[in-house]
Design an enzyme around this catalytic site. Structure first.
Site, PDB file in Angstrom:
ATOM      1  CB  SER A 163      51.480  21.632   5.814  1.00 30.70           C
ATOM      2  OG  SER A 163      52.076  21.287   7.051  1.00 30.70           O
ATOM      3  CG  ASP A 419      59.475  20.767   4.779  1.00 27.38           C
ATOM      4  OD1 ASP A 419      59.069  21.524   5.829  1.00 27.38           O
ATOM      5  OD2 ASP A 419      57.406  20.250   4.575  1.00 27.38           O
ATOM      6  CG  HIS A 444      56.244  23.299   4.921  1.00 23.47           C
ATOM      7  ND1 HIS A 444      55.925  21.973   5.634  1.00 23.47           N
ATOM      8  CD2 HIS A 444      54.930  23.797   5.592  1.00 23.47           C
ATOM      9  CE1 HIS A 444      55.023  20.892   6.198  1.00 23.47           C
ATOM     10  NE2 HIS A 444      54.644  22.029   6.303  1.00 23.47           N
TER      11      HIS A 444
END
Lengths: 482, 482
Positions: A163, A419, A444
């Site tokens: 991320s 995601d 994710h």
């Protein structure tokens, strides 16, 4: 006589110890907790930051590392306590075991225990020392110093992150290739957070997750939001309170806006964390939470209480909440994908107000949510009031290259198709050393998590490819220093 | 009747105008002076720099540029008024004429007219906004904005710079390859200023220039310094005053130290600026000044007055000084190669106290000067007192890669063998696109100067090669954006 007993006893102990280290592979990483005296302000020698702070990190010193030879796997910590990331990034230690690496998990300044000014860190102007550049410089200085301390000067460094942490890994490789030989950037939305792409993409893709499981799921969500809207227009606030089990009766469009944000945020989180087994990252979730929430929605008797029960998967995992306090469970901020749950919302809000651009909207046309615009103008107004800052759209793209990445090398951009962040990142390989790996069944940064029997084959294959590429980078880096 | 006169007249005027533009190539660049509203602090959104300042620059808008197609040649201004660099970087406009380029000369913050806080710019803490990073971000933001304003989004940008400006050009290419397609870094001592290499190198190479012209020249200098030292030990200050035409009688070892610095600085400057024709860069100098100073030294009757007359070439070019005021003509600072003449010494001193490391020593063994050490410890003490800062050795190497440049591309490192800075830079090509060009008869960034009939063939050839490489980068950059 004592001698004849002690010697065999010692030999036996040594033998046992030797056998243990030869045959036992500890499934849990053993980390040493440490603090690094970090420069407070890398970019101003006369600021309030003329000194150091204690930067929190974990290091797996002797567990797998082939001392002074094996690579260093460095996790570029993102917006949260670094221990949470260490616990949810098992791939790193699994890979370290195979490749004889030293593992470091470094905490991002202004998160977890790495608060430069303690409780005053979130005051103005102290918070001004929270930037991407400072964080990268922290990692560059830390790696350089730790390599000296450990006698690891010749050990290639590979950075890892998920991320925002994945964005930091990309930036570390393009910014400090003198220090970093390669980067695995998992679910790093480097384009959408730099103001590139469609502002509708994020909630569009959240919606797609539910639609793909069952088109009726999406329709039910939209219907429920529509019903809520109708009740709000009728100012039937008592009905809304009871339907959603709110602790306080809503009394204004502002409260309804907050309720909409609270609800949308649950769907966002479940889409991101749609893992094939139960997890405790950010919050405790069941396996396949998108499926669970859709089944809840489709099996409900009326759509409003079904919607309430559905978001309960996020907000009431333990079943302890008797009613929902909208303003404490969800905090609206400069990140429309959610600031309020689990992560350190203050610091992340500040980052969303300065460098990280996330003007994502829902509009009820390309997504199933109520129209909730978040324009640059709205961002500006909010950020000026909240943090006394003026956002600088375009800065991140200038500073970290946007999609003009062709001069870079040795970066893996991995993304899971489930995601909603994926399409804000790099989805196609740009060159033989800028490699996109797409994981159809992945949410994710699933690939960064430890292996699990429930893993889809696509993530198993992705991890294999990642391992091969990383081994290759380490080898090449040894042959000619970068 | 009026009509029959006006029409031919207009046609004649148009014809003349057309002929003029077709046949006249203006040897002097025509620049437009402008100011760019620049972000004060790129790295802190809550600092005193929450605003903009007027950054000074020059642009050659319509002169040679093939509009919206030709490249942009961007000079990354260094420690001085940008107009001085524009006047002494004629190669850029000559090349622009041939390659149809737009030329921009951008002034470095805290120099010239680009003082962010006016006269208070050199106060603490305002001066804290003077860093290499801020300067690079200035250029990145400025280029990005100007390209939009000029409709030049698709025009490749090549950066140029000499000395510290050359370092900035290297850094621009490695830091912002998304913006910059290539860099010509002339006489850029990127290694020695990052604390790499031998601290004796600089004054050793200054000495070599004089020795190479005539070994007796070096011997005379050393003899004169020795004689001065003897007089100082005898405290014969009146003799020293008269021999060196000092306005004030020296009275302490401190004054003698200042005198030594004043003298050494003249030799440094002449070695750097040993051009084959008279110049007015920094100060007015004759052609081949090293030859001139050596001839003065060798033709003198006594060595002390000969030394005085020799440094008069630097300090008394106009012949107006009747005596030397040591403390105003030379200012000792954190840069032992000279802070005191022509350049903006306050700002450069600050940079030498923070990021730019120049702990160069003379020792009278490897060079002809008196022993004048300048250790990191001495630098620390001075900088703490002067600017309330603590230098961070190693930072520049971490931040701008030191010699670990192999992942970079499209950089020319040009150096003149006469230049004492040369051996602090890159002297051997590192790859097919990291190219060292050495100019045997060249002094400090001679290649950036306009063509001159006195140019040695080595610099003519160097400029040809540079022009070819730059044309190639522009072409490639057009084909695939970087």
């Amino acid at each position: 006589a004592t001698f004849t007993i002690i010697v065999p006893l010692l030999l036996l102990l040594l033998l046992l110890s030797c056998l243990r280290s030869a045959f036992t592979i500890d499934p849990e990483p053993q980390f040493i907790e440490k603090y690094f005296p970090q420069v407070l302000d890398h970019f101003n020698y006369n600021s309030l930051g003329n000194g150091t702070f204690a930067q929190h990190f974990f290091v797996s010193l002797d567990q797998y590392w082939r001392k002074n030879y094996g690579p260093i796997f460095f996790y570029t910590g993102n917006e949260g306590d670094i221990w949470d990331f260490a616990l949810n990034t098992g791939f790193l230690t699994e890979l370290a075991a195979v490749q004889g690496a030293l593992v470091i998990f470094a905490e991002h300044r202004f998160y977890g225990k790495s608060l430069p000014f303690g409780q005053e860190s979130f005051n103005i102007p102290q918070i001004g020392l929270l930037t991407v550049e400072q964080a990268l410089a922290d990692y560059a200085v830390m790696v350089t110093e730790l390599k000296k301390e450990l006698g690891a000067q010749k050990c290639p460094v590979i950075v890892f992150g998920g991320s925002y942490g994945g964005m930091l890994s990309v930036y570390m490789r393009i910014r400090y290739p003198n220090i970093v030989a390669g980067a695995l950037a998992a679910s790093a939305p480097i384009l959408s957070t730099a103001g590139m792409g469609d502002t509708r993409q994020f909630f569009w893709d959240v919606t797609a997750d539910y639609e793909n499981y069952n088109p009726a799921c999406k329709d039910t969500v939209r219907e429920a939001f529509q019903k809520l809207q109708t009740l709000a227009e009728q100012e039937d606030y008592t009905h809304i309170q009871s339907a959603f089990s709110l602790c306080k009766t809503p009394s204004s469009p502002k409260d309804i806006h907050q309720l909409n944000g609270f609800l949308r945020n649950a769907f966002t989180l479940l889409a991101m964390l749609d893992y094939p087994y139960s997890t405790t990252f950010i919050t405790a979730l069941p396996a396949f939470p998108v499926k669970v929430v859709c089944d809840t929605l489709l099996n409900g008797t009326d759509v409003l209480s079904a919607l309430r029960d559905a978001v309960g998967i996020v907000y009431n995992a333990t079943g302890e909440q008797t009613c929902y306090n909208l303003y404490s469970l969800y905090v609206e901020c400069a990140d429309p994908t959610g600031c309020g749950l689990g992560l350190n919302s203050l610091a992340w809000d500040y980052q969303a107000c300065t460098e990280i651009e996330m003007c994502f909207e829902s509009n009820n046309v390309t997504d199933m949510f109520p129209p909730m615009p978040f324009t640059q103008r709205m961002r500006e107004d909010y950020c000026a009031k909240r943090w006394a800052v003026v956002p600088r759209p375009g800065w991140l793209r200038t500073q970290y290259w946007g999609d003009a990445l062709l001069t870079a090398s040795n970066i893996i951009f991995s993304n899971g198709d489930l995601d909603p962040w994926a399409n804000g990142g790099i989805r196609k390989s740009l060159s033989p050393s800028l490699i996109a790996i797409n994981i159809p069944e992945g949410a994710h940064h699933l690939d960064l998590r430890a292996s699990n029997t429930a893993d889809p084959s696509s993530v198993v294959k992705a991890r294999q490819r990642e391992a091969e590429l990383i081994a290759q980078w380490v080898k090449t880096s040894r042959e000619k220093m970068f």
